[in-house]
Design an enzyme around this catalytic site. Structure first.
Site, short mmCIF file in Angstrom:
data_model
loop_
_atom_site.label_atom_id
_atom_site.label_comp_id
_atom_site.label_asym_id
_atom_site.label_seq_id
_atom_site.Cartn_x
_atom_site.Cartn_y
_atom_site.Cartn_z
N SER A 185 0.83 -1.22 0.00
CA SER A 185 0.00 0.00 0.00
C SER A 185 0.86 1.26 0.00
O SER A 185 0.58 2.22 -0.73
CB SER A 185 -0.89 0.02 1.25
OG SER A 185 -1.83 -1.02 1.20
N ARG A 231 1.49 4.20 -3.07
CA ARG A 231 1.23 5.60 -2.77
C ARG A 231 2.48 6.46 -2.96
O ARG A 231 2.38 7.62 -3.36
CB ARG A 231 0.66 5.74 -1.35
CG ARG A 231 -0.81 5.27 -1.27
CD ARG A 231 -1.22 5.01 0.17
NE ARG A 231 -2.63 4.73 0.36
CZ ARG A 231 -3.22 3.55 0.13
NH1 ARG A 231 -2.52 2.54 -0.34
NH2 ARG A 231 -4.50 3.39 0.35
N GLY A 249 -5.91 -3.74 -7.57
CA GLY A 249 -7.09 -2.94 -7.21
C GLY A 249 -6.69 -1.56 -6.72
O GLY A 249 -7.35 -0.56 -7.01
N ARG A 279 -13.88 -6.89 -10.59
CA ARG A 279 -13.98 -6.21 -9.28
C ARG A 279 -14.77 -4.91 -9.40
O ARG A 279 -14.63 -4.17 -10.37
CB ARG A 279 -12.57 -5.98 -8.72
CG ARG A 279 -11.87 -7.31 -8.50
CD ARG A 279 -10.53 -7.15 -7.86
NE ARG A 279 -10.63 -6.65 -6.51
CZ ARG A 279 -9.58 -6.34 -5.75
NH1 ARG A 279 -8.36 -6.49 -6.25
NH2 ARG A 279 -9.75 -5.91 -4.52
N SER A 328 -13.30 0.96 3.30
CA SER A 328 -12.37 0.71 2.20
C SER A 328 -11.39 1.86 2.06
O SER A 328 -11.78 2.99 1.76
CB SER A 328 -13.13 0.53 0.89
OG SER A 328 -12.22 0.64 -0.20
N ASP A 334 -6.66 -8.32 4.75
CA ASP A 334 -5.83 -9.13 3.83
C ASP A 334 -5.21 -10.35 4.51
O ASP A 334 -4.64 -11.22 3.85
CB ASP A 334 -4.72 -8.26 3.21
CG ASP A 334 -5.29 -7.18 2.29
OD1 ASP A 334 -6.42 -7.35 1.80
OD2 ASP A 334 -4.60 -6.17 2.07
N ARG A 376 -2.44 -14.19 -2.15
CA ARG A 376 -2.59 -14.56 -0.73
C ARG A 376 -3.15 -15.97 -0.54
O ARG A 376 -2.86 -16.64 0.45
CB ARG A 376 -3.41 -13.51 0.02
CG ARG A 376 -2.75 -12.13 -0.05
CD ARG A 376 -3.19 -11.19 1.01
NE ARG A 376 -2.90 -9.81 0.61
CZ ARG A 376 -1.71 -9.22 0.70
NH1 ARG A 376 -0.68 -9.86 1.19
NH2 ARG A 376 -1.55 -7.98 0.30
C1 S3P Z 1 -5.63 -1.37 0.14
C2 S3P Z 1 -6.83 -1.41 0.76
C3 S3P Z 1 -7.58 -2.65 1.01
C4 S3P Z 1 -6.69 -3.88 0.88
C5 S3P Z 1 -5.81 -3.83 -0.33
C6 S3P Z 1 -4.93 -2.60 -0.31
C7 S3P Z 1 -4.96 -0.06 -0.07
O1 S3P Z 1 -8.62 -2.76 0.07
O2 S3P Z 1 -7.47 -5.06 0.85
O3 S3P Z 1 -5.00 -4.98 -0.40
O4 S3P Z 1 -3.77 -0.02 -0.40
O5 S3P Z 1 -5.65 0.97 0.09
P1 S3P Z 1 -10.04 -2.04 0.29
O6 S3P Z 1 -9.80 -0.60 0.41
O7 S3P Z 1 -10.83 -2.35 -0.94
O8 S3P Z 1 -10.61 -2.66 1.52
#
Ligand code: S3P
Length: 429
Positions: free
Chosen positions: A24, A28, A95, A123, A168, A316, A389
């Site tokens: 994450s 970013r 995602g 998704r 989320s 996760d 995972r």
């Molecule tokens: C993430 C947020 C989570 C997580 C994903 C990474 C992020 O998803 O499951 O692996 O980096 O903001 P959600 O925001 O859809 O819950």
């Protein structure tokens, strides 16, 4: 896609592993460095496929990004200097890339088309696009924007006051990143707090963000200035070795550089509740993201209930927690986790079906699963569903099974943890 047979013969685990960068935070760092003006340096970057997809997207927007091992340098003249890409932005399996980029691109001055792999194509994207459209975003896509491919025409945005319908961080972050370019103050209200890396990093890049009682307020029009980002190790990667250390015989392992951001540390709390033999030393490095060294030893575990506000703090980690629960005494109940159904695959079905093949006593529920332990596990042919995972859950299971575990696709693990099998070899005795 490569099949992998894992015949580990119940090893003991000993030694030290340095946990690779947080996925994450790595995503970013490239996003913020590309939006910011000036030079951004990143250390400890995760070279996982997902994060490389993010780099690739920003290079297509004309941002200069150099990768030297786990050090990344981003030189950007700011978001207004981005070029309109001649190619489709490909977000792979990620995602986070897809959803956060929607928020960023909505307020840019370029037109883009974005698509990902087969998993991304299933998704839900409306959870991000609906609030962005309320801000004035021009986004079109398959099924009225629910699925990729998506086309984004950057435009001027207005701030919103948004109550999050699901916990989320991807949705929250997309709105905040759009809010950076919006007129007025964007407010995001969370009932259950999701990971706060975006809020922390906005501050690191010089913006002012106010957070109180689950309400994030952020004034539009602020500019970001390049800086240094030190990426902590990913607790979601560490989780596989925390579980392995607890369930393998005669084990004692040390995990260095584990990110322990309080919005991400639900796994630590669960291990404590399950009576794991674990100790933790927090580092005091003054960085934006706290880290710790964690020692874990073979443990006599007990079942637990995991529900409510802790779920976003370990979302996760649920596949590996489910495996852990198969080795605990008594019942483990996981509730309020329906979000698992819209991850890289439906992780409720995938976890339950694959752990059953190994002999686990596990049942799916509408919003989670119930596991009764302890059960000895045996070898089997497992499917990963292309989900990193689920693949790592199967590989950790292989450390305690009678007989071999075969993964139909072990390559997908490189999405978040390319060194995973090497790290197993480091500690396996
Ligand atoms: C993430 C947020 C989570 C997580 C994903 C990474 C992020 O998803 O499951 O692996 O980096 O903001 P959600 O925001 O859809 O819950």
């Amino acid at each position: 896609m490569s099949e992998k047979e894992l015949q580990y013969s119940k090893p003991s685990l000993q030694g030290t592993i340095t946990i690779p960068g947080d996925k994450s935070v790595s995503h970013r760092s490239v996003m913020f460095g590309s939006i910011a003006t000036g030079r951004t340096t990143v250390s400890g970057f995760l070279l996982g496929e997902d994060c490389l997809s993010t780099i690739d997207c920003f290079r297509k927007l004309g941002v200069e990004i150099e990768v030297d091992g786990t050090n990344v340098t981003i030189n950007s003249a700011g978001i207004d200097a981005w070029q309109e890409p001649t190619e489709v932005l490909y977000t792979g399996n990620s995602g986070t890339t897809t959803r956060l980029m929607l928020g960023i691109l909505a307020g840019s001055s370029v037109h883009t088309v974005m698509t990902g792999d087969a998993s991304i194509g299933k998704r839900p994207m409306r959870r991000v696009i609906d609030p962005l459209r309320q801000m004035g975003a021009h986004i079109t896509g398959r099924a009225d924007g629910q699925y990729t491919p998506l086309a984004i025409q950057g435009t001027t945005l207005q701030a919103i006051d948004y109550q999050m319908p699901v916990a989320s961080a991807q949705v929250k972050s997309a709105i905040l990143l759009a809010g950076l370019r919006a007129e007025g103050t964007t407010i995001v209200r969370e009932t259950e707090v999701s990971r706060d890396h975006t809020e922390r990093m906005l501050r690191q890049f010089g913006a002012q963000v106010d957070v109180a009682d689950g309400v994030v307020s952020f004034k539009g029009g602020q500019t970001l200035t390049g800086t240094h980002v030190s990426v902590p190790g990913d607790i979601s990667s560490a989780a596989f070795f925390l579980a392995a250390g607890a369930i393998c015989r005669d084990s004692d392992i040390v995990l260095e550089n584990v990110g322990v951001n309080p919005t991400r540390d639900g796994m630590i709390e669960v291990l404590q509740n399950m009576n794991a033999a674990m100790t933790m030393e927090r580092e005091n490095d003054g960085g934006a993201e706290p880290t710790a060294t964690i020692r874990i030893q073979t443990s006599t575990l007990k079942g637990t209930t995991i529900e409510g506000a802790i779920i976003p703090r370990l979302i996760d980690e649920i596949p590996i927690i489910a495996l852990l629960a198969t080795q605990a005494n008594g019942k483990t109940i996981i509730k309020d986790a329906e979000e698992l159904k819209v991850k890289e695959t439906d992780r409720i079905t995938a976890v339950v079906d694959e752990l059953k093949k190994l002999g686990a006593n596990i049942e799916a529920t509408d919003d989670g699963m119930i596991i009764e332990g302890p059960t000895p596990l045996h070898g089997a042919n497992l499917k990963t569903y292309g989900d990193h995972r689920i693949g790592m859950m199967g590989a950790v299971a292989a450390l305690i099974t009678d007989g071999a575990v075969t993964l139909d696709d072990a390559d997908c693990i490189a999405v978040s943890y390319p060194e995973f099998f090497e790290h197993i070899e480091v500690v396996k005795k």
